[in-house]
Design a protein around this motif. Structure first.
Motif, PDB file in Angstrom:
ATOM      1  N   GLY A   1     -34.941 -30.947  11.899  1.00 24.63           N
ATOM      2  CA  GLY A   1     -34.695 -29.912  12.908  1.00 24.63           C
ATOM      3  C   GLY A   1     -35.790 -28.866  12.936  1.00 24.63           C
ATOM      4  O   GLY A   1     -36.261 -28.470  14.009  1.00 24.63           O
ATOM      5  N   GLN A   2     -36.211 -28.421  11.773  1.00 22.52           N
ATOM      6  CA  GLN A   2     -37.278 -27.419  11.706  1.00 22.52           C
ATOM      7  C   GLN A   2     -38.603 -27.990  12.211  1.00 22.52           C
ATOM      8  O   GLN A   2     -39.350 -27.314  12.913  1.00 22.52           O
ATOM      9  CB  GLN A   2     -37.428 -26.909  10.271  1.00 22.52           C
ATOM     10  CG  GLN A   2     -36.277 -26.050   9.816  1.00 22.52           C
ATOM     11  CD  GLN A   2     -36.194 -24.743  10.582  1.00 22.52           C
ATOM     12  OE1 GLN A   2     -37.177 -24.233  11.089  1.00 22.52           O
ATOM     13  NE2 GLN A   2     -34.996 -24.204  10.685  1.00 22.52           N
ATOM     14  N   ARG A   3     -38.886 -29.220  11.845  1.00 21.05           N
ATOM     15  CA  ARG A   3     -40.121 -29.863  12.321  1.00 21.05           C
ATOM     16  C   ARG A   3     -40.093 -30.007  13.839  1.00 21.05           C
ATOM     17  O   ARG A   3     -41.102 -29.809  14.520  1.00 21.05           O
ATOM     18  CB  ARG A   3     -40.289 -31.234  11.678  1.00 21.05           C
ATOM     19  CG  ARG A   3     -40.641 -31.164  10.230  1.00 21.05           C
ATOM     20  CD  ARG A   3     -40.862 -32.546   9.671  1.00 21.05           C
ATOM     21  NE  ARG A   3     -41.106 -32.461   8.245  1.00 21.05           N
ATOM     22  CZ  ARG A   3     -40.674 -33.311   7.364  1.00 21.05           C
ATOM     23  NH1 ARG A   3     -39.965 -34.354   7.737  1.00 21.05           N
ATOM     24  NH2 ARG A   3     -40.936 -33.162   6.094  1.00 21.05           N
ATOM     25  N   PHE A   4     -38.932 -30.379  14.347  1.00 20.28           N
ATOM     26  CA  PHE A   4     -38.782 -30.551  15.792  1.00 20.28           C
ATOM     27  C   PHE A   4     -39.015 -29.224  16.508  1.00 20.28           C
ATOM     28  O   PHE A   4     -39.723 -29.179  17.513  1.00 20.28           O
ATOM     29  CB  PHE A   4     -37.388 -31.094  16.104  1.00 20.28           C
ATOM     30  CG  PHE A   4     -37.181 -31.446  17.548  1.00 20.28           C
ATOM     31  CD1 PHE A   4     -37.527 -32.703  18.017  1.00 20.28           C
ATOM     32  CD2 PHE A   4     -36.621 -30.543  18.434  1.00 20.28           C
ATOM     33  CE1 PHE A   4     -37.333 -33.040  19.345  1.00 20.28           C
ATOM     34  CE2 PHE A   4     -36.424 -30.871  19.763  1.00 20.28           C
ATOM     35  CZ  PHE A   4     -36.786 -32.129  20.226  1.00 20.28           C
ATOM     36  N   LEU A   5     -38.433 -28.143  15.986  1.00 19.73           N
ATOM     37  CA  LEU A   5     -38.632 -26.825  16.592  1.00 19.73           C
ATOM     38  C   LEU A   5     -40.111 -26.478  16.660  1.00 19.73           C
ATOM     39  O   LEU A   5     -40.606 -26.005  17.691  1.00 19.73           O
ATOM     40  CB  LEU A   5     -37.910 -25.739  15.777  1.00 19.73           C
ATOM     41  CG  LEU A   5     -36.411 -25.620  15.939  1.00 19.73           C
ATOM     42  CD1 LEU A   5     -35.863 -24.614  14.937  1.00 19.73           C
ATOM     43  CD2 LEU A   5     -36.042 -25.223  17.348  1.00 19.73           C
ATOM     44  N   THR A   6     -40.810 -26.699  15.570  1.00 17.00           N
ATOM     45  CA  THR A   6     -42.234 -26.388  15.516  1.00 17.00           C
ATOM     46  C   THR A   6     -43.019 -27.236  16.512  1.00 17.00           C
ATOM     47  O   THR A   6     -43.872 -26.726  17.250  1.00 17.00           O
ATOM     48  CB  THR A   6     -42.774 -26.612  14.091  1.00 17.00           C
ATOM     49  OG1 THR A   6     -42.032 -25.779  13.190  1.00 17.00           O
ATOM     50  CG2 THR A   6     -44.249 -26.301  13.992  1.00 17.00           C
TER      51      THR A   6
ATOM     52  N   CYS B   1     -32.276 -20.476  21.377  1.00 20.08           N
ATOM     53  CA  CYS B   1     -31.005 -21.144  21.069  1.00 20.08           C
ATOM     54  C   CYS B   1     -30.798 -21.206  19.561  1.00 20.08           C
ATOM     55  O   CYS B   1     -29.723 -20.886  19.064  1.00 20.08           O
ATOM     56  CB  CYS B   1     -30.999 -22.538  21.681  1.00 20.08           C
ATOM     57  SG  CYS B   1     -29.536 -23.513  21.283  1.00 20.08           S
ATOM     58  N   TRP B   2     -31.838 -21.614  18.839  1.00 16.30           N
ATOM     59  CA  TRP B   2     -31.742 -21.719  17.386  1.00 16.30           C
ATOM     60  C   TRP B   2     -31.479 -20.362  16.756  1.00 16.30           C
ATOM     61  O   TRP B   2     -30.661 -20.234  15.848  1.00 16.30           O
ATOM     62  CB  TRP B   2     -32.999 -22.361  16.830  1.00 16.30           C
ATOM     63  CG  TRP B   2     -33.044 -22.424  15.344  1.00 16.30           C
ATOM     64  CD1 TRP B   2     -34.058 -21.991  14.555  1.00 16.30           C
ATOM     65  CD2 TRP B   2     -32.039 -22.912  14.441  1.00 16.30           C
ATOM     66  NE1 TRP B   2     -33.747 -22.193  13.229  1.00 16.30           N
ATOM     67  CE2 TRP B   2     -32.513 -22.756  13.134  1.00 16.30           C
ATOM     68  CE3 TRP B   2     -30.776 -23.460  14.628  1.00 16.30           C
ATOM     69  CZ2 TRP B   2     -31.780 -23.135  12.014  1.00 16.30           C
ATOM     70  CZ3 TRP B   2     -30.038 -23.840  13.506  1.00 16.30           C
ATOM     71  CH2 TRP B   2     -30.542 -23.677  12.225  1.00 16.30           C
TER      72      TRP B   2
END
Length: 74
Positions: free
Chosen positions: A4-9, A19-20
Motif C-alpha cells: 500500500g505504501q509503495r503504491f501510494l508513492t 484519502c489515505w
C-alpha cells in the motif's frame, strides 16, 4: 515498506494521498488502517484505475471477488 505504501508513492496522486490521510485519522486500531489501504490499492491495481475512477460498484465487485477467493481457499 508494504504494498500500500509503495503504491501510494508510485501513484503520486493527490486524491489518493488525501484519502489515505483521512483513513489514518479514523480512531480505530492502526491494523485496520493498513488493511483498508491494502484493499483500496489492490482494487485499484487489479482494475487498472485511479482512485477518481473507482466507483462503488467496482469496489463492491472487488470485495465480492475477494470474499469468493477466500471461501475457495477453505
Amino acid at each position: 515498506m508494504y504494498y500500500g505504501q509503495r503504491f501510494l508513492t508510485a501513484q503520486n496522486d493527490p486524491l489518493l494521498d488525501k484519502c489515505w490521510a483521512e483513513v489514518q485519522n479514523k480512531p480505530v486500531n492502526p491494523v485496520h488502517h493498513g488493511v483498508a489501504l491494502f484493499d483500496l490499492t489492490v482494487a485499484l491495481t487489479t482494475q487498472g484505475i485511479a482512485l477518481g475512477d473507482l466507483t462503488p460498484s467496482s469496489f463492491l465487485h472487488y470485495a465480492w471477488e475477494l470474499r469468493e477467493d477466500r471461501a475457495d481457499m477453505r
